[in-house]
Design a protein around this motif. Structure first.
Motif, PDB file in Angstrom:
ATOM      1  N   THR A   1      -2.631  -4.814  -6.343  1.00 49.29           N
ATOM      2  CA  THR A   1      -1.858  -5.939  -5.815  1.00 49.29           C
ATOM      3  C   THR A   1      -2.165  -7.163  -6.673  1.00 49.29           C
ATOM      4  OG1 THR A   1      -3.551  -6.664  -4.246  1.00 49.29           O
ATOM      5  CG2 THR A   1      -1.997  -4.982  -3.472  1.00 49.29           C
ATOM      6  N   LEU A   2      -1.484  -8.264  -6.403  1.00 46.99           N
ATOM      7  CA  LEU A   2      -1.640  -9.438  -7.262  1.00 46.99           C
ATOM      8  C   LEU A   2      -2.538 -10.494  -6.636  1.00 46.99           C
ATOM      9  CD1 LEU A   2       1.992  -9.903  -8.641  1.00 46.99           C
ATOM     10  CD2 LEU A   2       0.091  -8.582  -9.607  1.00 46.99           C
ATOM     11  N   LYS A   3      -3.242 -11.211  -7.503  1.00 48.85           N
ATOM     12  CA  LYS A   3      -4.020 -12.353  -7.030  1.00 48.85           C
ATOM     13  C   LYS A   3      -3.073 -13.375  -6.422  1.00 48.85           C
ATOM     14  CE  LYS A   3      -7.703 -11.414 -10.190  1.00 48.85           C
ATOM     15  NZ  LYS A   3      -8.247 -11.584 -11.548  1.00 48.85           N
ATOM     16  N   ASN A   4      -3.555 -14.053  -5.379  1.00 50.55           N
ATOM     17  CA  ASN A   4      -2.736 -15.059  -4.699  1.00 50.55           C
ATOM     18  C   ASN A   4      -1.694 -14.479  -3.742  1.00 50.55           C
ATOM     19  OD1 ASN A   4      -2.709 -17.828  -4.522  1.00 50.55           O
ATOM     20  ND2 ASN A   4      -2.311 -18.058  -6.696  1.00 50.55           N
ATOM     21  N   SER A   5      -1.676 -13.143  -3.618  1.00 50.04           N
ATOM     22  CA  SER A   5      -0.658 -12.526  -2.760  1.00 50.04           C
ATOM     23  C   SER A   5      -1.023 -12.689  -1.295  1.00 50.04           C
ATOM     24  CB  SER A   5      -0.548 -11.035  -3.092  1.00 50.04           C
ATOM     25  OG  SER A   5      -1.803 -10.397  -2.943  1.00 50.04           O
ATOM     26  N   PHE A   6      -0.075 -12.346  -0.438  1.00 51.05           N
ATOM     27  CA  PHE A   6      -0.350 -12.241   0.996  1.00 51.05           C
ATOM     28  C   PHE A   6       0.421 -11.050   1.543  1.00 51.05           C
ATOM     29  CE2 PHE A   6       0.431 -12.892   5.488  1.00 51.05           C
ATOM     30  CZ  PHE A   6      -0.863 -13.085   5.935  1.00 51.05           C
ATOM     31  N   HIS A   7      -0.297 -10.124   2.192  1.00 54.68           N
ATOM     32  CA  HIS A   7       0.368  -8.917   2.682  1.00 54.68           C
ATOM     33  C   HIS A   7       0.153  -8.646   4.166  1.00 54.68           C
ATOM     34  CE1 HIS A   7       1.731  -7.967  -1.310  1.00 54.68           C
ATOM     35  NE2 HIS A   7       0.511  -7.997  -1.788  1.00 54.68           N
ATOM     36  N   GLY A   8      -0.612  -9.478   4.865  1.00 54.72           N
ATOM     37  CA  GLY A   8      -0.724  -9.273   6.308  1.00 54.72           C
ATOM     38  C   GLY A   8      -2.136  -9.446   6.836  1.00 54.72           C
ATOM     39  N   ARG A   9      -2.294  -9.200   8.136  1.00 54.33           N
ATOM     40  CA  ARG A   9      -3.537  -9.517   8.847  1.00 54.33           C
ATOM     41  C   ARG A   9      -4.236  -8.311   9.449  1.00 54.33           C
ATOM     42  NH1 ARG A   9      -5.696 -14.791   8.615  1.00 54.33           N
ATOM     43  NH2 ARG A   9      -3.997 -16.236   8.214  1.00 54.33           N
ATOM     44  N   THR A  10      -3.753  -7.108   9.160  1.00 55.61           N
ATOM     45  CA  THR A  10      -4.477  -5.936   9.635  1.00 55.61           C
ATOM     46  C   THR A  10      -5.690  -5.717   8.726  1.00 55.61           C
ATOM     47  OG1 THR A  10      -3.269  -4.396   8.232  1.00 55.61           O
ATOM     48  CG2 THR A  10      -2.287  -4.892  10.377  1.00 55.61           C
ATOM     49  N   VAL A  11      -6.583  -4.833   9.135  1.00 56.56           N
ATOM     50  CA  VAL A  11      -7.805  -4.628   8.345  1.00 56.56           C
ATOM     51  C   VAL A  11      -7.473  -4.099   6.941  1.00 56.56           C
ATOM     52  CG1 VAL A  11      -9.964  -3.312   8.226  1.00 56.56           C
ATOM     53  CG2 VAL A  11      -9.284  -4.382  10.361  1.00 56.56           C
ATOM     54  N   THR A  12      -6.365  -3.365   6.828  1.00 53.65           N
ATOM     55  CA  THR A  12      -5.953  -2.862   5.519  1.00 53.65           C
ATOM     56  C   THR A  12      -5.175  -3.905   4.721  1.00 53.65           C
ATOM     57  OG1 THR A  12      -5.892  -0.587   6.307  1.00 53.65           O
ATOM     58  CG2 THR A  12      -4.586  -1.071   4.355  1.00 53.65           C
ATOM     59  N   THR A  13      -4.211  -4.571   5.368  1.00 55.64           N
ATOM     60  CA  THR A  13      -3.382  -5.511   4.595  1.00 55.64           C
ATOM     61  C   THR A  13      -4.134  -6.793   4.243  1.00 55.64           C
ATOM     62  OG1 THR A  13      -2.356  -6.337   6.640  1.00 55.64           O
ATOM     63  CG2 THR A  13      -1.172  -4.622   5.429  1.00 55.64           C
ATOM     64  N   LEU A  14      -5.201  -7.117   4.996  1.00 56.51           N
ATOM     65  CA  LEU A  14      -6.065  -8.224   4.568  1.00 56.51           C
ATOM     66  C   LEU A  14      -6.688  -7.878   3.225  1.00 56.51           C
ATOM     67  CD1 LEU A  14      -8.074  -9.323   7.749  1.00 56.51           C
ATOM     68  CD2 LEU A  14      -6.510 -10.751   6.421  1.00 56.51           C
TER      69      LEU A  14
END
Ligand code: PLP
Length: 392
Positions: free
Chosen positions: A133-146
């Motif tokens: 994934t990319l630095k500065n990204s945001f993908h969510g708040r689950t334990v995996t997407t964090l």
């Protein structure tokens, strides 16, 4: 209830996980919102990119009410028409092959991650499960997407996080190559990084990324939770980049204000998540899907072109105000970032604008604007006038 009563009750009974602005909202019309005392706010936020048709949009409200009366929920053990029709439209308009419906952005991204890992597992066996994934990204708040989120501040408190993510700098192919390896199965990107500060990826980088993914048989995963559903002036941002990702997540604006999300996938991924491998009780809810159909009807090709024009109008309007606190604007369509000059902080600016009747967002160190896609010139002008009065 008064605003004050709503705030007190909230503080007493709702978990204190959000840093809220001191405003309660009671109702809305178009791109305008009103507090319980009748105070008006111009909305440049869309409830964080959700209410693309604004507030009180009659065809949307009618469709939701009609579907709520007809059938509210039946589970995915049975077939329903609204979800089947919405899936067909999404596939026809994007060139993707199939849809899985879920309920929120983080959950949709979990689906992308599971899809990529199982695609690779089925084809190559174990050991090829890392997602770049990319630095500065945001993908969510689950334990995996964090953990998928490429920002160290999110990798705290909730240990142990899900393993299997490496981070590359955005718009930097060398950094991507340095993160590569035999263990990689996919690359996941936001085409315009949202929470990170409204940072569009460069078209040449995206093309090269797509070629590298095809060469290595890495799935190219686009997190279009924020950029999708017309926000950038095309139905999905990837359509402006001239690529077809292997799978795409969507959420925020898909149903105009009801909780719905999902993933679109291409033919090669159609059978990866077979029966029993992935599910969600509320997914493909008929009321949400009926709402999504109105969103799709409204976002005609002509309407999408207007979004580009509105975005350009708003950006020019802001830049021509030449406010002391703002530098250049950037973004795509009605996803707009404004750089904040040294000596000013985005949170202070947001607070002052909100106090004076203009709702705005921040992202990274800058400002972020996500107005309803139906916003009118008059409403944009009203917002620009508030900016001028408050910030000049
Ligand atoms: C908002 C957002 C998410 C998380 O969506 P939720 O519905 O809050 O789970 C994930 N990715 C991107 C790009 C987002 O903007």
């Amino acid at each position: 209830m008064t605003s004050q009563e709503i705030k007190s009750l909230t503080h007493q009974y709702i978990m204190n996980t959000y840093g809220r602005f001191p405003v309660a909202i009671d109702h809305g019309q178009g791109a305008r919102l009103y507090d319980p005392e009748g105070r008006e706010y111009v909305d440049f936020t869309s409830g964080i990119g959700v209410t693309d048709l604004g507030y009180g949009y009659q065809p949307w409200a009618d469709a939701v009410a009609a579907q709520a009366k007809k059938l509210n929920h039946v589970s995915n053990l049975f077939y329903t028409e609204p979800a089947a029709r919405l899936a067909e439209i999404l596939c026809r308009r994007t060139g993707e092959s199939c849809v899985f419906f879920a309920n929120g952005g983080g959950e949709a991204n979990e689906g992308l991650i599971k899809l990529a890992r199982k695609y690779s597992f089925d084809k190559y066996g174990q050991g090829r499960s890392t997602i770049i994934t990319l630095k500065n990204s945001f993908h969510g708040r689950t334990v995996t997407t964090l953990k998928a989120t490429g920002q160290d501040v999110f990798h705290n408190y909730f240990f142990p996080f899900t393993e299997g993510f490496r981070y590359a700098a955005a718009n930097d192919l060398d950094s991507l190559r340095a993160a590569a390896g035999e263990d990689v199965c996919a690359v996941m990107v936001e085409l315009v990084q949202g929470e990170g500060g409204v940072l569009p990826l460069e078209p040449d980088y995206v093309k090269a990324l797509a070629e590298l993914c095809a060469e290595k048989d890495w799935l190219l995963l686009a997190d279009e939770v924020q950029t999708g559903v017309g926000r950038t002036g095309s139905l999905f941002a990837f359509q402006q980049y001239g690529i077809l990702p292997d799978a795409v997540s969507f959420a925020k604006g898909i149903a105009g204000g009801l909780p719905m999300s999902g993933i679109l996938a291409n033919e090669k991924c159609r059978n990866v998540l077979g029966p029993g491998t992935h599910a969600t009780t509320f997914g493909a809810n008929p009321v949400c899907a009926a709402a999504g159909l109105v969103v799709q009807e409204t976002l005609s090709d002509a309407f999408l072109e207007e979004i580009k024009a509105k975005g350009a109008y708003l950006r020019e309007g802001i830049e021509s105000l030449a406010l002391p606190c703002f530098d250049r604007t950037r973004g795509l369509g009605l996803m707009i970032g404004i750089e904040v000059k040294d000596g000013f902080t985005n949170k202070d600016i947001a607070n002052r604008l909100i106090e004076n009747g203009l709702l705005v967002l921040t992202a990274g160190p800058g400002m972020r604007l996500l107005p309803p896609l139906v916003i009118t010139k008059e409403e944009m002008d009203q917002g620009l006038e508030i900016m001028r009065k408050v910030l000049a």
